[in-house]
Design an enzyme around this catalytic site. Structure first.
Site, PDB file in Angstrom:
ATOM      1  N   HIS A 156      73.595  50.845  36.427  1.00  0.00           N
ATOM      2  CA  HIS A 156      74.679  49.852  36.639  1.00  0.00           C
ATOM      3  C   HIS A 156      75.586  50.255  37.809  1.00  0.00           C
ATOM      4  CE1 HIS A 156      73.689  48.165  32.609  1.00  0.00           C
ATOM      5  NE2 HIS A 156      73.447  49.445  32.347  1.00  0.00           N
ATOM      6  N   SER A 278      80.101  49.946  67.302  1.00  0.00           N
ATOM      7  CA  SER A 278      80.759  48.642  67.317  1.00  0.00           C
ATOM      8  C   SER A 278      81.245  48.364  68.726  1.00  0.00           C
ATOM      9  CB  SER A 278      81.944  48.670  66.354  1.00  0.00           C
ATOM     10  OG  SER A 278      82.924  47.737  66.752  1.00  0.00           O
ATOM     11  N   LYS A 284      83.009  53.545  64.873  1.00  0.00           N
ATOM     12  CA  LYS A 284      81.988  53.083  63.925  1.00  0.00           C
ATOM     13  C   LYS A 284      80.607  53.700  64.096  1.00  0.00           C
ATOM     14  CE  LYS A 284      82.488  49.438  61.581  1.00  0.00           C
ATOM     15  NZ  LYS A 284      82.240  49.388  60.168  1.00  0.00           N
ATOM     16  N   GLU A 291      70.281  47.805  57.214  1.00  0.00           N
ATOM     17  CA  GLU A 291      70.725  46.429  56.949  1.00  0.00           C
ATOM     18  C   GLU A 291      69.636  45.428  57.326  1.00  0.00           C
ATOM     19  OE1 GLU A 291      74.652  45.807  58.783  1.00  0.00           O
ATOM     20  OE2 GLU A 291      75.070  47.896  58.320  1.00  0.00           O
TER      21      GLU A 291
END
Ligand code: ARG
Length: 463
Positions: A156, A278, A284, A291
């Protein structure tokens, strides 16, 4: 504009909008070599049935071989080619003349495209099996390198029980071996039955040796039913499903790496070559590789849906709808190949950070309860006792380490001894020695098993 294969019956030019709409090039390029292989088998069958003179057959085979060697990039495509099959026939006729006009005897584009699709699916499935196998190896290597590093295993997405990092990683390796198996099965199914000789749908009326054709192309046998032969796309759907499941597995790993690379987890650092920066925020490091893999599974599941939806409720036998199944499959195959390759690189180069469960971690609650059970307490009562201890520890703002020995003894006299052992995560994982468990010797055993499964895959791929 060149004549169509069917312009004897329909001499009028096609509406240019429809012509462009119906053209299956350039997607057909995936079938280029496979179509030539099928066509060569057909030429031999025609010669065997004396429908071509040996000289004619030799001339045709020479041109087909030449086209194959030159590859799709050097093929003289014409704007007016309706599809790959028409284009190849056009060029063969241009180069060989009369004999080329005999090429399509006893054959339809329906059995032709089905044959090429089978051969394509076989090759793609083998290459995907290799990709899944290599990914499984990359993960196994990483698991070996992880040594005895611990992590907090989750259910979970909540802290559950300590496990070896290797154990967690190996779950993905096992998934990939099943994917490889599924790709091998898809490859075998693609080569089970050859459609060549089925003609448009009724089976050819010429004495073409379809058994010989099938064997020559590496199929087990011809299809027992010519209608099934031209309309069956099960092998494409199976391959698309294997791709969808494989990328879905990769998306789970991608998601975990994305979460784990967030400083809140701080469990992994993806290597620089697999992260991006970024345009605006100079600090970043974005896990774009993971992704994109996560998103590709969506594309591939969509492609599987396309294949199944095209097939659903489609009357027999061939319908032009069957042209729409393949671009989806090509997309699925290439997205899956890429995703396997990228994730193998991401895993191989990632650094798993030493974020380990500490002494007294609340994830040791099950060990405490199991200890009471070993002392004779019924599990449900033990669960309640340790549940109470967990709540108290949490109220104190910490873990079991916050509780005194007296508090433990008060909860159960069975806690008078072995408490230090029970609260040590490293000791805890040793207790989980069931087959497939996270105990170090079991994980070692698992890695040995995995190595032999990978060797088995290598043998299957080499055969
Ligand atoms: N491009 C077609 C396909 O992919 C080839 C077969 C065309 N057959 C026909 N009867 N129109 O399915």
């Amino acid at each position: 504009m060149a004549d169509k294969l069917w312009s004897g019956r329909l001499p009028a030019q096609l509406d240019p909008r429809f012509e462009a709409f119906s053209c299956s090039l350039p997607a057909d390029l995936h079938l280029f070599e496979h179509d030539l292989i099928g066509t060569m088998a057909h030429v031999r069958a025609l010669a065997g049935a004396s429908l071509l003179q040996p000289k004619e057959a030799a001339a045709l085979l020479a041109v087909l071989e030449e086209l194959r060697a030159a590859g799709a990039e050097s093929f003289p495509w014409s704007e007016a080619d309706e599809d790959l099959h028409a284009a190849i026939e056009r060029v063969v006729v241009e180069r060989v003349g009369e004999a080329g006009l005999r090429l399509h005897t006893g054959r339809s584009r329906n059995d032709q495209v089905a044959t090429a699709s089978h051969l394509y699916a076989h090759q793609a499935a083998i290459s995907l099996a290799q990709g899944a196998r290599d990914f499984a190896q990359a993960v196994l290597d990483k698991a070996k390198a992880a040594g005895d590093q611990l992590i907090v295993g989750m259910t979970h997405l909540q802290p559950a029980q300590p496990v070896l990092l290797a154990h967690h990683l190996l779950a993905y390796s096992w998934m990939a071996t099943r994917d490889a198996d599924r790709f091998l099965a898809a490859a075998a199914h693609a080569k089970q039955a050859s459609p060549l000789g089925a003609g448009a749908l009724a089976g050819t009326g010429f004495a073409l040796d379809s058994i010989e054709c099938a064997t020559e192309m590496g199929f087990d046998a011809p299809y027992p039913n010519s209608i099934d032969a031209v309309s069956d796309r099960d092998y494409l759907a199976e391959l698309a499903f294997a791709c969808a499941l494989a990328t879905s597995h990769l998306s789970r790993l991608a998601e975990e790496l994305i979460l784990w690379s967030h400083p809140a987890f701080g469990q992994v650092r993806l290597a620089d070559p697999f992260v991006t920066g970024s345009s605006m925020m100079p600090q970043k490091r974005n896990p774009d590789s993971a992704e994109l893999v996560r998103a590709k599974s969506g594309t591939v599941i969509g492609d599987l849906t396309t294949v199944l939806t095209v097939l659903k409720a489609l009357p027999l036998a061939y319908m032009r709808d069957l042209q729409e199944d393949k671009p989806a499959l090509y997309r699925a195959v290439s997205a899956t190949e890429d995703s396997l390759r990228i994730m193998a690189g991401v895993v191989a180069t990632a650094t798993f950070l030493p974020v380990e469960p500490v002494y007294g971690d609340l994830t040791l609650a099950t060990e405490l309860a199991d200890h009471l059970v070993r002392g004779g307490v019924p599990f449900r009562k033990a669960h309640a006792i340790v549940g109470q201890l967990s709540a108290t520890a949490e109220e104190l703002g910490g873990n079991f380490g916050r509780l005194t020995r007296a508090e433990f003894r008060q909860a159960s006299p069975l806690f008078s001894d072995q408490l230090d052992r029970l609260l040590d995560p490293r000791q805890a994982i040793r207790a989980h020695s069931a087959i497939g468990g996270t105990a170090p010797e079991r994980v070692q055993e698992q890695m040995d098993q995995l190595s032999s499964v990978l060797q088995g895959l290598d043998r299957a791929l080499a055969s």
